[in-house]
Design a protein around this motif. Structure first.
Motif, PDB file in Angstrom:
ATOM      1  N   ARG A 146      -5.573 -19.579 -52.804  1.00  0.00           N
ATOM      2  CA  ARG A 146      -5.023 -20.030 -51.533  1.00  0.00           C
ATOM      3  C   ARG A 146      -4.714 -18.799 -50.697  1.00  0.00           C
ATOM      4  NH1 ARG A 146      -0.442 -21.802 -51.372  1.00  0.00           N
ATOM      5  NH2 ARG A 146       0.313 -21.101 -53.403  1.00  0.00           N
ATOM      6  N   GLY A 147      -5.243 -18.758 -49.500  1.00  0.00           N
ATOM      7  CA  GLY A 147      -5.053 -17.602 -48.655  1.00  0.00           C
ATOM      8  C   GLY A 147      -4.370 -17.943 -47.344  1.00  0.00           C
ATOM      9  N   GLN A 148      -3.746 -16.916 -46.744  1.00  0.00           N
ATOM     10  CA  GLN A 148      -3.120 -17.084 -45.435  1.00  0.00           C
ATOM     11  C   GLN A 148      -3.218 -15.776 -44.674  1.00  0.00           C
ATOM     12  OE1 GLN A 148       0.742 -19.145 -45.043  1.00  0.00           O
ATOM     13  NE2 GLN A 148       1.463 -17.373 -43.866  1.00  0.00           N
ATOM     14  N   ALA A 149      -3.723 -15.861 -43.464  1.00  0.00           N
ATOM     15  CA  ALA A 149      -3.801 -14.704 -42.571  1.00  0.00           C
ATOM     16  C   ALA A 149      -3.052 -15.044 -41.293  1.00  0.00           C
ATOM     17  CB  ALA A 149      -5.256 -14.352 -42.258  1.00  0.00           C
ATOM     18  N   THR A 150      -2.214 -14.111 -40.824  1.00  0.00           N
ATOM     19  CA  THR A 150      -1.376 -14.358 -39.659  1.00  0.00           C
ATOM     20  C   THR A 150      -1.528 -13.227 -38.657  1.00  0.00           C
ATOM     21  OG1 THR A 150       0.229 -15.505 -41.054  1.00  0.00           O
ATOM     22  CG2 THR A 150       0.955 -14.850 -38.860  1.00  0.00           C
ATOM     23  N   PHE A 151      -1.746 -13.592 -37.389  1.00  0.00           N
ATOM     24  CA  PHE A 151      -1.765 -12.643 -36.276  1.00  0.00           C
ATOM     25  C   PHE A 151      -0.481 -12.828 -35.468  1.00  0.00           C
ATOM     26  CE2 PHE A 151      -6.686 -12.861 -36.019  1.00  0.00           C
ATOM     27  CZ  PHE A 151      -6.775 -12.064 -37.138  1.00  0.00           C
ATOM     28  N   VAL A 152       0.136 -11.719 -35.049  1.00  0.00           N
ATOM     29  CA  VAL A 152       1.329 -11.781 -34.201  1.00  0.00           C
ATOM     30  C   VAL A 152       1.137 -10.833 -33.029  1.00  0.00           C
ATOM     31  CG1 VAL A 152       3.813 -11.433 -34.041  1.00  0.00           C
ATOM     32  CG2 VAL A 152       2.831 -12.352 -36.143  1.00  0.00           C
ATOM     33  N   LEU A 153       1.198 -11.388 -31.815  1.00  0.00           N
ATOM     34  CA  LEU A 153       1.089 -10.607 -30.571  1.00  0.00           C
ATOM     35  C   LEU A 153       2.369 -10.829 -29.783  1.00  0.00           C
ATOM     36  CD1 LEU A 153      -0.583  -8.919 -28.500  1.00  0.00           C
ATOM     37  CD2 LEU A 153      -1.409 -11.108 -27.594  1.00  0.00           C
ATOM     38  N   GLY A 154       3.097  -9.748 -29.448  1.00  0.00           N
ATOM     39  CA  GLY A 154       4.344  -9.941 -28.723  1.00  0.00           C
ATOM     40  C   GLY A 154       4.962  -8.646 -28.257  1.00  0.00           C
ATOM     41  N   ALA A 155       6.109  -8.768 -27.586  1.00  0.00           N
ATOM     42  CA  ALA A 155       6.810  -7.609 -27.043  1.00  0.00           C
ATOM     43  C   ALA A 155       8.280  -7.944 -26.878  1.00  0.00           C
ATOM     44  CB  ALA A 155       6.206  -7.191 -25.708  1.00  0.00           C
ATOM     45  N   ASN A 156       9.109  -6.886 -26.706  1.00  0.00           N
ATOM     46  CA  ASN A 156      10.551  -7.027 -26.520  1.00  0.00           C
ATOM     47  C   ASN A 156      10.987  -6.365 -25.223  1.00  0.00           C
ATOM     48  OD1 ASN A 156      11.411  -8.230 -29.138  1.00  0.00           O
ATOM     49  ND2 ASN A 156      10.539  -6.338 -29.962  1.00  0.00           N
ATOM     50  N   ALA A 157      12.044  -6.899 -24.629  1.00  0.00           N
ATOM     51  CA  ALA A 157      12.668  -6.310 -23.444  1.00  0.00           C
ATOM     52  C   ALA A 157      14.133  -6.053 -23.771  1.00  0.00           C
ATOM     53  CB  ALA A 157      12.533  -7.246 -22.249  1.00  0.00           C
ATOM     54  N   PHE A 158      14.545  -4.791 -23.749  1.00  0.00           N
ATOM     55  CA  PHE A 158      15.911  -4.414 -24.088  1.00  0.00           C
ATOM     56  C   PHE A 158      16.734  -4.250 -22.812  1.00  0.00           C
ATOM     57  CE2 PHE A 158      13.289  -3.063 -27.617  1.00  0.00           C
ATOM     58  CZ  PHE A 158      14.032  -3.468 -28.722  1.00  0.00           C
ATOM     59  N   SER A 159      17.989  -4.676 -22.900  1.00  0.00           N
ATOM     60  CA  SER A 159      18.861  -4.591 -21.733  1.00  0.00           C
ATOM     61  C   SER A 159      20.280  -4.291 -22.186  1.00  0.00           C
ATOM     62  CB  SER A 159      18.837  -5.908 -20.945  1.00  0.00           C
ATOM     63  OG  SER A 159      19.347  -6.973 -21.734  1.00  0.00           O
ATOM     64  N   GLY A 160      21.129  -3.863 -21.246  1.00  0.00           N
ATOM     65  CA  GLY A 160      22.520  -3.593 -21.548  1.00  0.00           C
ATOM     66  C   GLY A 160      22.953  -2.236 -21.047  1.00  0.00           C
ATOM     67  N   THR A 161      24.187  -1.879 -21.351  1.00  0.00           N
ATOM     68  CA  THR A 161      24.784  -0.630 -20.856  1.00  0.00           C
ATOM     69  C   THR A 161      24.898   0.437 -21.929  1.00  0.00           C
ATOM     70  OG1 THR A 161      26.998  -1.497 -21.324  1.00  0.00           O
ATOM     71  CG2 THR A 161      26.092  -1.916 -19.123  1.00  0.00           C
TER      72      THR A 161
END
Length: 564
Positions: free
Chosen positions: A147-162
């Motif tokens: 049993r196999g599983q392949a996963t792709f993840v495409l994303g990004a983060n936006a950081f904010s604050g003081t």
């Protein structure tokens, strides 16, 4: 005996059965003429003297309906009790042979017409038989399934604050943007080989590789994917490899039953939540959703499945009858159980049951009740777990909580962890979601701050899932909670870090929708928000002494999973 041979012998048999052999003088020529020239009947009901109770009724009906070779007398009778002459037998036999000949000729014509198609079909069958024979001769194992599983993840983060000027600790928005602010494309691949020798046991071997940890040749978090470090760590990621794109043996354990109510699991690479290690998992919120912080049933200290991977064993008592019943389980895992150096603080240290073991032991008491909706009725479950961890950091938490729990393996830190978790699944799915919730607390005896009082960390979460949302097979989900954060720091030196007055709280949310594209492919867009991403360390500004800075992250990703 072939049909034609039977027909050839029929006249002789009929002659032998006749009570008196008829000669030429005994033949009723007029009656025979009438019988032979009468139009064939098409239904047995045309005979006035044949009843369903007659012993030969079914045989006569078959001759009429299947072959159409039975004739009667002009007056609409069959005279079944009358002795048959040899001439009458010959007339009956001749009529049946004519019909059979017609059928045979029709079959020959059809076979000739479809001769080419039949040849192609015969060739395909022969080829299929050859392939099946080759497969049977060369197959890997009759007891192993892949049993196999392949996963792709495409994303990004936006950081904010003081929080931008923390020079003592690299936990601020500028640092986070510089190290985790890029759009990334990561992957994870798992191959499970499940082998059974008795039909009730399981030998699992898992091969796994990904690129979430860091660039090739780097083993530090400054080269990690934003999804492989900190509170943005994804469930699909793994922190086990020291380099990217390295295939490792991620699981190797053997599970087998012991009597009717017990099961045992022993493995060189096993985790506390694998088969035979826990009697139940006290959550129905899907583990393959998004953020890893929501996959520990609200108690990452008690269910330390991230670092709790190594050599170990577990036993489960299961008294479940139908869908209701108690489970009791206990297990032990040493993450460095393959090392032979039992000295704490020495390179290569480890072992099983030594002071240098990076280990955790979990005991869980659980109860499941009701029936799942696919069976009928609502379902619920509740579990209490206690875990003792030695030289084992928290699975996930704020940087401050992770530091108190141990900067790494063999840090001399031990902890007592407790978790209380449960779930409820409604009988009728719709606008009412399934609910999973949990709470955890950890108490540490550690050397990191040399405290005289045991520091503590708390965590909780609530997860909701709506199955078959908008389209059957598609699921909607969300979760909210707090990763383990320090609620009691104890008395320690170093007030600049605020250890005497912890302000380490954080909040995390995630929202996702899973599209079931095919039976084997799912696409999951997701959003998440983490308030106080770096906890207390993100709130501190050592250059100004300000302790109210903000440090947040908002992210989005698209996850595609292939199962085969």
């Amino acid at each position: 005996m072939k049909l034609f041979q039977k027909l050839l012998l029929a006249p002789a048999a009929l002659g032998l059965l006749a009570p008196v052999a008829a000669n030429a003088a005994d033949v009723n020529i007029a009656g025979l003429s009438q019988y032979g020239t009468e139009e064939q009947v098409t239904s047995i009901t045309q005979f006035s003297d044949v009843q369903p109770t007659d012993w030969a009724y079914q045989a006569l009906s078959n001759l009429i309906e299947r072959y159409g070779c039975v004739a009667g007398y002009p007056n609409g009778t069959y005279r079944g009790n009358r002795a048959m002459t040899r001439y009458e037998a010959a007339a009956l036999l001749n009529a049946c042979l004519d019909r059979i000949t017609e059928v045979t000729d029709e079959l020959k014509r059809l076979m000739k017409e479809f001769e080419r198609e039949l040849a192609v079909l015969r060739g395909r069958v022969d080829g299929l038989e050859a392939r099946v024979g080759e497969l049977e001769a060369t197959q890997f194992s009759t007891t192993t399934k892949l049993r196999g599983q392949a996963t792709f993840v495409l994303g990004a983060n936006a950081f904010s604050g003081t929080s931008t000027q923390n020079s003592a600790l690299p936990f601020n928005n500028n640092y986070n943007r510089a190290n985790y602010g890029a759009t990334v494309f990561n992957y994870d691949v798992r191959l499970n080989f499940d082998t059974s020798f008795t039909g009730k046991d399981l030998l699992r071997t898992t091969l796994r590789a990904d690129n979430f940890f860091g660039a090739d040749g780097h083993g530090d978090h400054t080269h990690a994917s934003p999804y492989g470090y900190g509170l943005t760590f994804l469930e699909v990621a793994t922190n086990a490899p020291t380099q990217n794109n390295v295939v490792e043996v991620n699981r190797l354990f053997y599970n087998f039953p012991l009597g009717d109510s017990f099961s045992v699991n022993v493995g060189a690479r096993v985790r506390m939540d694998d088969a035979g290690m826990l009697g139940m998992w006290p959550s129905v919120y899907p583990a393959d959703s998004v953020l890893d912080v929501f996959t520990y049933a609200g108690a990452p200290g008690a269910y330390n499945t991230s670092y709790g991977l190594g050599a170990g064993a577990g036993i489960v008592y299961n008294d479940v009858l139908g869908a209701d019943g108690w489970t009791l389980s206990t297990n032990y895992v040493s993450a460095n159980g393959g090392s032979g150096n039992p000295t704490l603080g020495t390179a290569g240290n480890g072992g099983i049951g030594t002071e240098a073991s990076s280990s955790t032991s979990v005991t869980q008491l659980g109860y499941t009740g009701g029936k799942f909706p696919v069976i009928g009725g609502s379902a619920w479950g509740l579990a209490a777990a206690y875990a003792y961890s030695q030289n084992m950091p928290l699975a996930i938490g704020t940087p401050y909580a992770s530091a108190i729990s141990g900067t790494g393996f063999n840090g001399g830190t031990s902890s007592n962890n407790f978790g209380l978790s449960g779930y409820w699944v409604p009988e009728n799915t719709g606008w009412i979601p399934s609910v999973s919730t949990g709470w955890g607390i950890s108490s540490f005896t550690q050397t990191y701050f040399r405290t005289s009082q045991a520091p503590q960390a708390n965590s909780w979460y609530v997860g909701l899932q709506w199955p078959d949302t908008f389209v059957k097979g598609n699921d909607l989900g969300m979760a909210v909670g707090q990763a383990p954060f320090v609620t009691k720091a104890g008395s320690a030196a170093g007030t600049a870090t605020g250890v005497n007055n912890p302000i380490d709280s954080n909040y995390a949310w995630e929202w996702w929708y899973k599209f079931q594209v095919t039976d084997n492919i799912t696409v999951t867009p997701a959003l998440y928000y983490i308030q106080n991403y770096d906890g207390q360390f993100g709130k501190l500004n050592t250059s100004t002494g300000v302790r109210n800075a903000t440090d947040n992250v908002f992210g989005g990703l698209l996850k595609t999973t292939f199962k085969f």
